[in-house]
Design an enzyme around this catalytic site. Structure first.
Site, mmCIF file in Angstrom:
data_model
loop_
_atom_site.group_PDB
_atom_site.id
_atom_site.type_symbol
_atom_site.label_atom_id
_atom_site.label_comp_id
_atom_site.label_asym_id
_atom_site.label_seq_id
_atom_site.Cartn_x
_atom_site.Cartn_y
_atom_site.Cartn_z
ATOM 1 N N HIS A 9 -10.949 26.240 -3.487
ATOM 2 C CA HIS A 9 -10.191 25.567 -2.427
ATOM 3 C C HIS A 9 -8.939 24.932 -3.018
ATOM 4 C CE1 HIS A 9 -9.105 22.827 0.811
ATOM 5 N NE2 HIS A 9 -9.819 23.610 1.597
ATOM 6 N N GLU B 23 -5.729 30.348 3.004
ATOM 7 C CA GLU B 23 -5.363 29.024 3.501
ATOM 8 C C GLU B 23 -4.005 28.625 2.934
ATOM 9 O OE1 GLU B 23 -9.005 26.424 4.627
ATOM 10 O OE2 GLU B 23 -8.837 26.424 2.472
#
Length: 253
Positions: A96, A166
C-alpha cells in the site's frame, strides 16, 4: 470465463471494538449481489482480525493489511504470513502506498513480501500507483510498470493475486481519477502484463481501482472494461460501502 468483480474494504488504522461491531452488523444485514457476482473482502487492523472473522457473514472474507517478508522470529512488532494462515485469514494487502511512503517499502521489498505470502498460502492484494508529481511528469505507466515488474520477477503463478491500482494523489484526498483516467492506466497495466507475463494472466488477473471511491462514483468506474472492482478506504467504514458492493451488478447486467 469473466473476471469476478472484487471489492475490498481497507479500514486502515481505524476503529474501536464498538465501531467494528457496528460496521460488521451493517455488512451482515446488507442485501448485496451473490458470491458468484462479487467477491467481498474487508481488512480491519490486526487486533480486530479474529473478532471480525468470527462475526462476519460467511460470504464475505477478511484480509490483513500487511505481513512480514519472511518466516517469523525475532522481528518485534511484525506479524508473519504463517500466523495469518494459522488464524484462517485468507487475504493480505501488500505494498500500500502509505507503507511505501511512510515506511520506505521498496518495489523489491513488496515483490519479496508478495512471493513469500503466496508461498504460505495467502492470497494477495498487491497495490501499485503513482504520486501527483509522477503523474504530472508523464511517468504514470512507467512507475506502475516498475512496481508490477518487481512482483512479476518473484512470482510465477498469479492465480491468487489481485492488483490494486491506487493513484497516490487520489487516496483520501477527495480527488478521484476520472473513469477515463482510471481505465487508461488499467488498460496499459493489463497490456504490460500481457507483454511481460503472458496473455493468460493478463486476461484473468483482476485489476481493481482505489482512490476516493464512494457510493456516488462507483457505478461509472465499474462500467469501465478493465476495472474489475475496488479497494475502498474511507468509504468502507460507512454504509455507502454496501452501495459500492452493489456496483458489481454493472458488470453482469
Amino acid at each position: 470465463m469473466g473476471r469476478k468483480f472484487f471489492v475490498g474494504g481497507n479500514w486502515k488504522c481505524n476503529g474501536t471494538s464498538e465501531e467494528v461491531k457496528k460496521i460488521v452488523t451493517l455488512l451482515n444485514e446488507a442485501e448485496v449481489p451473490s458470491e458468484d457476482v462479487v467477491e467481498v473482502v474487508v481488512s480491519p487492523p490486526y487486533v480486530f482480525l479474529p473478532f471480525v472473522k468470527n462475526l462476519l457473514r460467511a460470504d464475505f472474507h477478511v484480509a490483513a493489511q500487511n505481513c512480514w517478508v519472511k518466516k517469523g522470529g525475532a522481528f518485534t512488532g511484525e506479524v508473519s504470513a504463517e500466523m495469518l494462515v494459522n488464524l484462517g485469514i485468507p487475504w493480505v494487502i501488500l505494498g500500500h502506498s502509505e507503507r511505501r511512503a511512510l515506511l520506505n517499502e521498496s518495489n523489491e521489498f513488496v515483490g519479496d513480501k508478495t512471493a513469500y505470502a503466496l508461498s504460505q498460502g495467502l492470497k494477495v492484494i498487491a497495490c501499485v500507483g503513482e504520486t501527483l508529481e509522477q503523474r504530472e511528469a508523464g511517468s504514470t505507466i512507467s512507475v506502475v510498470a516498475a512496481q508490477t515488474k518487481a512482483i512479476a520477477e518473484k512470482v510465477s503463478d498469479w492465480t491468487n493475486i489481485v492488483v490494486a491500482y491506487e493513484p497516490v494523489w487520489a487516496i483520501g484526498t477527495g480527488k478521484v481519477a476520472s473513469p477515463a483516467q482510471a481505465q487508461e492506466v488499467h488498460f496499459e497495466l493489463r497490456k504490460w502484463i500481457k507483454e511481460n507475463v503472458g496473455a493468460d494472466v493478463a486476461g484473468s488477473v483482476r485489476i481493481i481501482y482505489g482512490g476516493s471511491v464512494n457510493g456516488a462514483n462507483s457505478k461509472e468506474l465499474a462500467g469501465q472494461p478493465d476495472i474489475d472492482g475496488f479497494l475502498v478506504g474511507g468509504a468502507s467504514l460507512k454504509p455507502e460501502f454496501v452501495d459500492i458492493i452493489k456496483s458489481a451488478t454493472v458488470k453482469s447486467s
